[in-house]
Design an enzyme around this catalytic site. Structure first.
Site, short mmCIF file in Angstrom:
data_model
loop_
_atom_site.label_atom_id
_atom_site.label_comp_id
_atom_site.label_asym_id
_atom_site.label_seq_id
_atom_site.Cartn_x
_atom_site.Cartn_y
_atom_site.Cartn_z
N GLY A 303 0.80 -1.22 0.00
CA GLY A 303 0.00 0.00 0.00
C GLY A 303 0.83 1.27 0.00
N SER A 304 0.34 2.28 0.69
CA SER A 304 0.94 3.62 0.60
C SER A 304 2.31 3.73 1.26
CB SER A 304 -0.01 4.64 1.23
OG SER A 304 -1.20 4.75 0.46
#
Length: 581
Positions: A303-304
């Site tokens: 993810g981020s």
């Protein structure tokens, strides 16, 4: 010779002389023949006796020689005696605390050919061994073989109780059993051994691979004390990490969790845990679910947290600077997909704001500016696309697109499309804050000088300085606020990724991670945590990394930082505040 002795000899001679005078020549010859015949018979008997004894002792000597040079008889059910007592080295933490050691024990065996009534034996043994497998034991006792194991590694109490039963045809053999004083505390790092004291996983298996198994096979480790194997982990920190990880599953109703603490200047692992886990003293107790080490042997789309690497790439390639602005007003449409922000601001964002607001649009534009080839090369340089090299045998291979296209580069820039292990993400994160140096992770002690010899400079020191600023910025103003610990200057980046289920992203199943470092004024440690499919009280996937993974980091740092020797600082100038009560 005394006078009396001489007189007796003379009388004897005179007697025989007088008696012989009266014999004829034929009688004399007969007497001499008889005497010689009896003498020859006596000699023959003595010769036969000597020959018999010679043959007897030659046979005994030959058999002893045969037994001496013959290989020990080994069956599939029993090891040679020297291997039953083969030693393994103790495993200790960096401070000498014992993580694994050998203890003496005994195992119960039977000689079925000496057993008259198997039913009686089973009946008696069942009074001590309540979980005895009656069917299997009966089959062994009826086999009429010379040896069968009945139960390995008995307790002293069980041994004494069985001895008291007085069962003929059964006995005990000494063995060594591996004991883990900390139980599940460092299960996935230390690993465990099988019934024959051979490493199955973790550092136990690593030790065997370094030559211990070969030495044991030739009997060179028989009952000999070996030098302990010291690990890099600190048992105190390890206990904290494991406690936080294990409790997070119940707290966030997740299916799995993990965390790691790494020294950014050496690559040493100070603590790492994955849950569910297991007790290496009884690895089968909870089934195979706990055997999976999710930190090293599972891959996830992170993810981020990957936005940290994307912005570092843009800064290192001089495509952006901290003062630049990125147009994040409109979604990006590419290859039939629409890239948009989860919390869109609908305006131009500065690079720190791209990081703070976790802008997919801003990050995608940075990756596009760098280019596909350089993007792939940068992640490869950080070790995110190749199998991690470390001592643990359980290490998964990351996955990536077979062919990188523009859409792949764009989605990978914010953490979708590439799956890596959480540990190698943390290792790459350490390079972001330590001056741009990549240290291979290790579970063995390593000095900074030793680390420098194998380190790789993967980015400019100025890039690392800018990333420290972004980590600190997001820790103070962005999604990292829930990981802040007063006095310890924590910074980092959250990552909330939708999981792939049946080839499609499921919006109700998240993988949440938080990549942190502290103290940001002079980073010494990186901490990464994750929560796999955390849920709110409503049971959906609304739980975000900021509310699940970040609090895990906060608890780990608040409890472990003092143990690691990090001194807290308070006040605007970093000085300690003296408070009167």
């Amino acid at each position: 010779m005394s006078f009396l002795s001489r007189v007796m000899v003379l009388k004897s001679r005179a007697h025989f002389s007088a008696g012989g005078r009266g014999l004829s020549s034929e009688q004399t010859a007969s007497f001499e023949g008889t005497r010689k015949r009896k003498s020859a018979q006596a000699k023959n008997r003595v010769g036969l006796l000597i020959a018999g004894f010679t043959v007897f002792y030659c046979v005994i000597g030959g058999r002893l020689t045969q037994y001496g040079i013959a290989q020990p008889e080994v069956t599939s059910s029993i090891l040679p005696a020297d291997r039953l007592l083969a030693s393994r080295p103790d495993i200790v933490d960096r401070n000498g605390e014992i993580l694994a050691t050998d203890i003496r024990t005994v195992s119960l065996f039977a000689e079925p050919h000496k057993i008259v009534d198997p039913d009686e034996v089973i009946e008696k043994l069942s009074t001590v061994l309540n979980d005895l497998d009656v069917k299997s034991t009966y089959s062994k006792l009826k086999s009429n073989s010379h040896f069968q194991w009945l139960r390995r590694q008995l307790t002293p109490k069980q041994q004494s109780q069985i001895l008291a039963l007085g069962i003929p045809g059964i006995g005990f053999r000494p063995e060594k059993r591996r004991f883990y004083p900390g139980g599940a505390t460092a299960a996935h790092i230390v690993g465990y051994v099988n019934i024959d004291n051979r490493g199955v996983s973790g550092m136990e298996r690593y030790i065997d691979s370094q030559g211990l198994a070969d030495l044991a096979s030739v009997g060179m480790t028989s009952d000999q004390p070996l030098e302990p194997v010291k690990l890099s982990i600190d048992l105190r920190v390890q206990a904290i990490v494991r406690d936080v990880v294990a409790s997070s599953i119940g707290k966030y109703h997740s299916i799995g969790a993990g965390a790691v603490v790494i020294d950014v200047h050496t690559g040493e692992i100070l603590g790492m845990a994955s849950a569910p886990d297991f007790d290496p003293n009884d690895p089968n107790a909870n089934g195979p679910e706990g055997w999976m080490n999710r930190m090293t042997n599972s891959t996830f789309e992170m993810g981020s947290t990957f936005k940290s690497f994307t912005l570092a790439m843009g800064l290192d390639h001089k495509k952006i600077s901290l003062n630049d602005m990125v147009d994040a007003r409109f979604p990006i449409r590419i290859g039939g997909f629409t890239i948009k922000d989860f919390h869109g601001k609908g305006r131009f964002l500065s690079i720190p704001e791209v990081f703070q607001f976790s802008s997919n649009i801003g990050t995608a534009k940075v990756a596009d500016a760098v280019g596909i080839a350089d993007h792939k090369a940068f992640l490869t340089k950080l070790g995110l696309l190749s199998r991690m090299n470390t001592e643990l045998p359980e290490v998964a291979m990351p996955s990536q697109p077979r062919e990188w296209k523009k859409i792949n580069s764009v989605t990978i820039s914010f953490g979708h499309g590439v799956s890596t292990t959480p540990l190698q993400t943390a290792v790459a994160g350490a390079a972001l804050v330590n001056g741009g140096v990549l240290h291979p992770p290790t579970f063995l002690p390593r000095t900074e000088e030793q680390a420098a010899e194998i380190a790789t400079q993967v980015m400019n020191p100025s890039t690392s300085k800018d990333m420290r600023y972004l980590f600190e910025w997001n820790g103070a103003k962005g999604s990292g606020r829930n990981a802040r610990v007063d006095g310890f200057d924590v910074g980092g980046k959250t990552g909330t990724a939708d999981k792939v289920v049946n080839g499609r992203y499921a919006h109700d199943k998240n993988f949440n991670a938080f990549l942190a470092a502290f103290p940001m004024s002079d980073p010494r440690y990186v901490v990464l945590s994750f929560s796999d499919e955390p849920k709110t009280d409503k049971g959906n996937g609304a739980a975000l990394a900021a509310t699940s993974a970040a609090p895990m980091v906060k608890e780990i740092i608040s409890r472990a930082a003092p143990i690691l020797g990090v001194k807290p600082k308070f006040g605007n100038d970093g000085s300690a505040l003296l408070v009167s009560y």
